[in-house]
Design a protein around this motif. Structure first.
Motif, PDB file in Angstrom:
ATOM      1  N   CYS A  65     -84.247 -40.942  -8.631  1.00 32.01           N
ATOM      2  CA  CYS A  65     -83.857 -40.292  -7.379  1.00 32.01           C
ATOM      3  C   CYS A  65     -85.051 -40.202  -6.434  1.00 32.01           C
ATOM      4  O   CYS A  65     -84.906 -40.366  -5.230  1.00 32.01           O
ATOM      5  CB  CYS A  65     -83.301 -38.904  -7.664  1.00 32.01           C
TER       6      CYS A  65
ATOM      7  N   CYS B  24     -85.934 -46.753 -12.234  1.00 28.40           N
ATOM      8  CA  CYS B  24     -85.173 -46.135 -13.305  1.00 28.40           C
ATOM      9  C   CYS B  24     -84.351 -47.163 -14.088  1.00 28.40           C
ATOM     10  O   CYS B  24     -84.110 -48.286 -13.649  1.00 28.40           O
ATOM     11  CB  CYS B  24     -84.364 -44.949 -12.821  1.00 28.40           C
ATOM     12  N   CYS B  49     -76.576 -42.839  -7.307  1.00 26.78           N
ATOM     13  CA  CYS B  49     -77.467 -43.729  -8.067  1.00 26.78           C
ATOM     14  C   CYS B  49     -77.197 -45.177  -7.710  1.00 26.78           C
ATOM     15  O   CYS B  49     -78.116 -45.942  -7.413  1.00 26.78           O
ATOM     16  CB  CYS B  49     -77.267 -43.541  -9.562  1.00 26.78           C
ATOM     17  N   CYS B 107     -78.412 -41.126 -16.042  1.00 23.65           N
ATOM     18  CA  CYS B 107     -78.889 -39.873 -16.621  1.00 23.65           C
ATOM     19  C   CYS B 107     -77.752 -38.874 -16.765  1.00 23.65           C
ATOM     20  O   CYS B 107     -77.626 -38.193 -17.775  1.00 23.65           O
ATOM     21  CB  CYS B 107     -79.961 -39.273 -15.733  1.00 23.65           C
TER      22      CYS B 107
HETATM   23  S1  SF4 Z   1     -80.052 -40.029 -12.050  1.00 29.63           S
HETATM   24 FE1  SF4 Z   1     -79.523 -42.016 -11.319  1.00 29.63          FE
HETATM   25  S2  SF4 Z   1     -81.068 -42.580  -9.806  1.00 29.63           S
HETATM   26 FE2  SF4 Z   1     -81.774 -40.773 -10.873  1.00 29.63          FE
HETATM   27  S3  SF4 Z   1     -83.075 -41.617 -12.466  1.00 29.63           S
HETATM   28 FE3  SF4 Z   1     -81.083 -41.361 -13.388  1.00 29.63          FE
HETATM   29  S4  SF4 Z   1     -80.007 -43.224 -13.085  1.00 29.63           S
HETATM   30 FE4  SF4 Z   1     -81.804 -43.269 -11.779  1.00 29.63          FE
END
Ligand code: SF4
Ligand code: SF4
Lengths: 462, 458
Positions: A65, B24, B49, B107
């Motif tokens: 993010c 990520c 995301c 996540c």
């Molecule tokens: S929440 Fe979404 S954008 Fe944030 S680190 Fe995890 S997968 Fe990546």
């Protein structure tokens, strides 16, 4: 219309001007699997608060993010540059299991000592909402410990769309307002809301107001400073640009401090001039000379601008344009700006428009214009083709869609590096549209090349 | 020459991350899925995301990148995202007609504990009457890993979930190229062809992320590793996987374990010696000698090394990025006499220090400071005292290069402030030559810029 392009569930989010009453479904959650162009609540908050350049912006969450917002915006600062750094608590598995509050505290401790910011914004992301960290409590504790405002921004991504993020940002900023004395502020004073100083645009606008004799107390938030926001309740009037981002803050201030607001736009000729006149009218009681000063300013600017515009218009006359923007307020101005270039808008879409916005769009657009809420790549490409568009206006995600179809593109979102506001911005805009539409490269892209070849063949046959 | 000693990492990392040097996990998985023919990446999580990642990837490749999302809202986050996942997949099927849906978790869905394998199983039995695409899932929580883990995880998932039976001997070679550029993959195709052996490159982003201008918007771009070939990877003569910092379990190892396809794990072929290893391995597997063309390329590379050595000798470089890319670059830089003073990666516990020691052994004049789990704040803190002449890595180092007034040599991903990131060639002798020219020219340019005289002959 090909059946597969538009999903049944999305049909009522598309409307054509002139075909009956507009009743567009909006403010809806994006449809699963629809490849929406939309971002999340966090993104909305980040966009609004990002330009406050002497504050620390700490994203509490896993790394993504924060990293996707690393220096991607063109919001300039005339002083501190702290906003351009991307800070994250970079949550790891153990933090997710045992909670991230300790890490957040330690991170704030470390970063505030390192950068001595004037305030800190702490953004919560999806995962923080799930593991239930008490941001409020941590921020309260750190405010006491560090002696600067540490403000939670409740921006868990899944709790709505970008629009909800605007509100979260406004709530966080509202806590700053009223924290500093307002002595010395002129009765002829305003706050500039909803401009993010992309490519230095706010400097153009401030200069106009200064010429009119109006003091700008705070920029909210382009080239923004914590201290200015702290005393901005001393201004006489709030100017709110853009429909979504800071309107909530203006409303809160009206309620709490009795400060009225006007909605304005700095894009295009009429809207820019109207915005200045609105301010002049507002202050004409206490400063009768202001109207004349403003007229003079506008006249001078137009004298420079109009002949130049006319040159571009000659080439652009009759070309067709489509746009897909974040907030639809911007679209109103763009539709009018394109008229000055002799261009016709054939599709207008937005990520977060409201029912009123769409109703107004229906009013100001030509019959047959497609109005669309929360579109996706397939729909956008469908209408670009159907309407045989020459130029598409949008953001980075829309660019390759236009380019793949061999259509000119103009970047008009937070990542642009050209100033497009004000009278001088209108000229930049015209220049940019001109270079997007008039390049010789378009004759080589298959869609046009094939058509040109077919036309030639026909001509030979005739 | 004596063996280069490795230094032990001294500094602890900070609590917070400033300007991360990693991305990520689902981003890597999405990129890898994009390299499968007919596939669409699908992120199981909230909408943001997917949108952020699309934007990020688009800026580098300048191609449409459609990544679907299950677009979870608050209720789904509380009651579980399974229904949205299924609904989303149906919608994607309707609109994109994919041959494969690559589902990666985020996540959020990892934390709420959605059981994606089970969801997919249910989906298959519920909608078995439809003509279903192949479904592949990979678990990609970002709080335990970087985009590179997402990439390798997706490759492994594709391998394990699509290649499920022993194929007859195909006489092919499998190449798992790691996260390299489109041009790199194209070069690998050429090399296979010139070795007269058919290669299955998994994934293959050469066309899907660097396509031609077209008449129409295609929902899923052509190209990518064909699923039929993936299913036959068990019948190959061998697998070459690039990377000295790979996780212990990869697509290559599981193929070896399950079907006995010999796995050759070698470093990314960057620079002369690591490329030699690759070409030797190709000779091994194909049974053919290195084609003349590559002999010439190799010779030309050494010739260039000689011609340009003085410009770069003793220059101090800071290198950062993905662990294997950094390792490969260190191998290359050590050959041309550039001293790597700092090698940094956002990844953790990947054995980068040992890998770099191994690839620079015998040529490097000094062991670089190797730092895992770093961000740009760490890098800049250390680099200040290391006085580098060159910064080598992706675009996000630009602000530091500018501050220190040194050139940034752009490699890897993302390249957001230059054109043609997807067409940077890193691999093979030709790739080394390309990197060498770029670096020498950057040094010359800097010299010219700094000179008050302005020599036009350097
Ligand atoms: S929440 Fe979404 S954008 Fe944030 S680190 Fe995890 S997968 Fe990546
Ligand atoms: S995790 Fe949530 S907050 Fe972060 S990018 Fe994804 S949707 Fe937005």
């Amino acid at each position: 219309m090909s059946k597969t392009t538009i999903l049944e569930e999305r049909k009522d989010q598309i409307h054509r001007s002139g075909e009956g009453a507009i009743d567009i479904a909006c403010n809806r959650e994006s449809l699963a699997g629809a490849v929406s162009q939309r971002a999340c609540v966090f993104c909305g908050s980040r966009v609004v608060l990002y330009p406050i350049s002497d504050a620390l912006h700490l994203v509490h969450g896993p790394i993504g993010c924060a990293v996707y917002t690393l220096d991607i915006r063109g919001a300039l600062s005339s002083g501190p540059e702290l906003h351009r750094l991307s800070f994250s608590t970079d949550l790891q598995e153990t933090d997710v299991i045992f909670g991230g509050e300790k890490k957040l505290e330690a991170a704030l401790d470390e970063l505030i000592d390192r950068h001595s910011p004037k305030a800190a914004f702490v953004y919560s992301t999806c995962i923080v909402g799930i593991i239930g960290d008490d941001l409020e409590a941590v921020c309260r504790k750190m405010t006491e410990k560090k002696g600067i405002p540490v403000l939670p921004v409740m921006s868990e991504g899944f709790k709505g769309s970008k629009r909800a993020g605007y509100l979260a940002a406004c709530k966080a900023m509202f806590r700053l307002i009223g924290t500093l004395p307002t002595e010395g502020i002129s009765p002829l004073s305003i706050n500039i809301f909803g401009d993010f100083n992309i490519a230095g645009e706010i400097w153009i606008i401030r200069e106009y107001f200064e010429k009119m004799g109006v003091q700008v107390v705070a920029n909210v938030t382009g080239d923004g400073r914590v201290a200015d926001i702290g005393k901005c309740h001393g201004a006489a009037l709030n100017l709110v640009q853009c429909s979504g981002a800071t309107l909530d803050l203006a409303k809160m201030m009206e309620e709490e401090y009795g400060i009225p607001y006007e909605r304005v736009s700095y894009l295009g000729i009429e809207d820019m001039a109207d915005s200045l006149y609105k301010v002049a009218d507002f202050f004409s009681d206490i400063d009768p000379g202001i109207v004349e000063r403003t007229q003079k300013l506008v006249k001078e600017e137009l004298e420079v601008l109009m002949p130049e515009l006319a040159r571009y218009r000659k080439d652009l006359e009759g070309k067709k344009v489509a746009m897909y923007v974040g907030g639809s307020f911007k679209a109103f101005s763009l539709v009018k700006a394109f008229r000055h270039l002799g261009m016709e808008c054939v599709m207008v879409g937005s990520q977060t428009g409201t029912a009123e916005d769409y109703a107004e769009l229906e009013q100001i657009t030509d019959p047959g214009t497609v109005i669309i809420d929360d579109a996706n790549p397939l729909e956008l490409s469908h209408f670009i083709k159907e309407k045989d568009v020459d130029v598409f206006v949008g953001g980075v995600k829309e660019r390759p869609i236009a380019f793949k179809l061999g259509v000119g593109f103009c970047d008009h979102n937070h990542e642009r590096k050209e100033a497009l506001e004000g009278f001088v911005g209108m000229l930049n805009f015209a220049r940019e549209i001109h270079s997007s539409a008039m390049s010789p490269v378009w004759q080589f892209v298959p869609r046009r090349a094939n058509r040109i070849a077919a036309e030639k063949k026909e001509a030979v046959n005739e | 020459m004596s063996k280069v000693k490795t230094k032990k990492t001294v500094k602890p990392n900070f609590v917070s991350t400033t300007n991360a040097c990693k991305l990520c996990t689902p981003l890597g998985a999405s990129l890898a899925f994009r390299g499968i023919e007919g596939a669409i990446p699908f992120l199981h999580g909230s909408q943001g995301c997917a949108t952020y990642m699309r934007r990020y990837i688009i800026s580098h490749f300048r191609e449409p990148v459609d990544i679907a999302s299950s677009a979870l809202g608050e209720k789904n986050a509380i009651y579980g995202g399974g229904p949205n996942l299924k609904k989303g997949m149906l919608n994607v099927m309707k609109k994109y007609e994919p041959a494969v849906i690559g589902v990666a978790t985020t996540c959020l869905t990892e934390t709420i504990g959605d059981d994606v394998p089970m969801n997919l199983k249910e989906f298959k039995s519920e909608f078995g009457d439809l003509d279903l695409p192949d479904l592949v899932e990979v678990s990609t929580p970002s709080y335990s890993g970087t985009h590179i883990d997402g990439w390798h995880g997706a490759v492994r998932s594709v391998m394990e979930q699509l290649c499920v039976s022993k194929a007859e001997d195909t006489g092919r070679v499998n190449i798992l190229p790691n996260m390299v550029s489109c041009e790199d993959v194209r070069h690998l195709h050429d090399i296979c062809r010139d070795f007269d052996i058919e290669g299955t490159i998994l994934p293959d982003i050469s066309e899907t992320l660097d396509g031609p201008a077209l008449e129409d918007y295609v929902k899923i771009p052509s190209g990518g590793t064909p699923v039929s070939e993936i299913k036959e990877m068990s019948g190959a003569r061998g697998t070459i996987e690039f990377g000295r910092c790979l996780p212990p379990q990869t697509g290559g190892t599981s193929l070896e374990k399950t079907f006995g396809v010999k796995n050759h794990r070698i470093g990314l072929p960057i620079g002369l010696r690591e490329s030699d290893r690759f070409f030797e391995t190709m000779e091994d597997i194909s049974g053919n000698p290195m084609p003349k063309r590559y002999e010439l390329e190799r010779g030309r590379l050494i010739d260039a090394y000689v011609d340009g050595h003085k410009y770069v000798f003793g220059k101090r470089a800071v290198v950062y990025g993905e662990e294997d890319l950094v390792t490969g670059l260190c191998a290359f830089l050590s050959e041309i006499g550039v001293d790597v003073v700092l090698a940094g990666s956002g990844a953790r516990k990947r054995g980068m220090e040992d890998a770099i020691a191994a690839v620079t052994d015998g040529v490097a004049r000094m062991a670089p400071e190797v730092r895992e789990g770093v961000d740009f704040y760490d890098i800049s803190e250390e680099a200040e005292s290391l006085r580098p002449d060159l910064l080598i890595g992706h675009s996000k180092g630009y602000r530091y290069a500018k501050a220190w007034n040194i050139p940034l040599i752009r490699v890897g991903f993302p390249i957001h402030d230059r054109f043609g990131g997807q067409r940077v060639l890193h691999l093979g002798y030709k790739g080394a030559l390309n990197l060498f020219d770029t670096i020498v020219n950057a040094v010359i340019e800097k010299k010219q810029a700094d000179s008050s005289i302005g020599y036009g002959y350097i």
